[in-house]
Design an enzyme around this catalytic site. Structure first.
Site, PDB file in Angstrom:
ATOM      1  N   SER A  47     -14.608  -1.427 -63.365  1.00  0.00           N
ATOM      2  CA  SER A  47     -15.073  -1.721 -64.409  1.00  0.00           C
ATOM      3  C   SER A  47     -13.961  -1.575 -66.178  1.00  0.00           C
ATOM      4  O   SER A  47     -14.935  -1.153 -66.943  1.00  0.00           O
ATOM      5  CB  SER A  47     -16.109  -1.649 -65.135  1.00  0.00           C
ATOM      6  N   ASP A 328     -22.869   1.748 -72.820  1.00  0.00           N
ATOM      7  CA  ASP A 328     -24.037   1.654 -72.478  1.00  0.00           C
ATOM      8  C   ASP A 328     -23.755   2.739 -71.053  1.00  0.00           C
ATOM      9  O   ASP A 328     -23.920   3.798 -71.353  1.00  0.00           O
ATOM     10  CB  ASP A 328     -23.535   0.379 -71.420  1.00  0.00           C
ATOM     11  N   HIS A 331     -20.999   2.888 -68.756  1.00  0.00           N
ATOM     12  CA  HIS A 331     -18.943   3.082 -69.498  1.00  0.00           C
ATOM     13  C   HIS A 331     -19.023   3.686 -71.032  1.00  0.00           C
ATOM     14  O   HIS A 331     -19.629   3.947 -71.859  1.00  0.00           O
ATOM     15  CB  HIS A 331     -18.696   1.600 -69.552  1.00  0.00           C
TER      16      HIS A 331
END
Length: 362
Positions: A47, A328, A331
């Site tokens: 991600s 968040d 990340h």
């Protein structure tokens, strides 16, 4: 690891957002990096560099909704941050378009795309089983499988001879940033058997060996210039710290950081073996652990007045995204991605033994 940790960590990947308010952020410093010197940028990872592949998978790990992408030119695209990722900045400075998500391309688009592709997948890992508790992912092996299809089926439709294909790939940049989820979602998750099967040293060695096999495959398919990032301090992520019981007395959960240190120590030894074995290969190491760890210890010292708290809280984005280290629970914000990319591209503080600008010129 307790169930609370698992829950909070998982939520950090796919926090549901309703009625977000779009707020502009202060612009980051812009710098000219010169003309393109590489024909393509190929991206593999999780991600941290996914550009939207998970949009097309049955998984809870998605970021194709606002305020994810609130500072990205095209809005929410599936990037797990407020703006650009590290590889987006690489592409800009190389004069290339952002590497498109492989799963988002039509067959015709795949056959015409010669400037690079992004195969990364949120929640994925080096190991095939990593992330499967969240849903479908593209593990590293699957990502390389898709790249093999690109090399053998798609590129020959635009580059007419095998010699052209080989030349193109030999000059292209290959970025890999993956492995954190093998710890966060696999080894530290009681739903998996990894921690029962391997001690920390054995697991780290297993990851390195598996990664080596995929790097070898990439070399055999034509890749020569690699940028491989080590793992960051996973024990410092807000989703990890906040979900650990009892709450740590230090800024980070050090027992988790110590796990990835084992992997990080083995990475340069492995790539040196590949360099010695495979003619023409060059590996650049993205050394991000120390930098990130120091910033987590003293955020204000590095200009993060918002500290280590996530910018995204209860579906609402903070006003000054550049003041925070984290977007968040897992990340980084665009500012962090920019700083890593900038140092890696033109300096020798993050990427060694040479930077990306030097890599493309050899």
């Amino acid at each position: 690891m307790n169930s609370s940790f698992t829950f909070i960590l998982t939520v950090s990947f796919f926090l549901l957002i309703q009625n977000p308010q779009k707020i502009s952020a202060e612009p980051l410093e812009q710098s000219s990096k010169g003309p393109a010197t590489s024909p393509a940028l190929y991206v593999f990872g999780d991600s941290l560099v996914d550009s939207g592949n998970n949009n097309f998978l049955s998984t809870k790990a998605k970021a194709n909704f606002l305020p994810y992408g609130i500072d990205f030119p095209n809005g929410a695209t599936g990037r797990f941050t407020n703006g650009k990722t590290t590889v987006d900045f690489f592409a800009e400075w190389l004069g290339l378009p952002y590497a498109p998500a492989y799963l988002g391309l039509s067959e015709e688009e795949k056959s015409k795309t010669t400037t690079g592709i992004n195969y990364a997948s949120g929640a994925s890992g080096i190991l095939p089983e990593t992330g499967t508790t969240i849903g479908d992912t593209l593990c590293l092996e699957e990502q390389v499988n898709y790249f093999e299809r690109t090399v053998k089926t798609d590129l020959p439709k635009s580059l007419k001879t095998q010699e052209e294909v080989s030349k193109q790939l030999s000059k292209s940049i290959f970025v890999l940033q993956i492995g954190s989820n093998d710890y966060l979602i696999d080894y530290l998750n009681p739903k998996y058997n990894s921690s029962k099967t391997y001690n920390p040293q054995q697991f780290g060695a297993f990851l390195i060996s598996t990664l080596k096999n995929q790097l070898t495959r990439l070399y055999n398919l034509g890749a020569r210039k690699f940028v491989v990032f080590e793992l960051g301090p996973i024990g410092c992520a807000p989703g990890v710290v906040g979900g650990t019981i009892p709450k740590p007395t230090t800024p980070c959960v050090e027992k988790y950081n110590n796990l990835v240190k084992i992997f990080n120590l083995g990475l340069p030894k492995m790539t040196q073996e590949l360099t010695s074995t495979y003619k023409g290969s060059m590996f650049v190491h993205g050394l991000i652990f120390k930098r990130s760890y120091q910033q987590n210890q003293s955020p204000a010292k590095y200009g993060f007045s918002g500290g280590r708290s996530p910018c995204l809280v209860n579906g609402t984005s903070c006003k000054d995204r550049n003041a925070h280290m984290y977007w968040d629970g897992a990340h980084p914000v665009e500012r962090v991605n920019y700083e890593v990319a900038n140092d890696c591209y033109q300096r020798l503080s993050t990427c060694l033994p040479i930077n990306v600008r030097q890599l493309v010129s050899i």
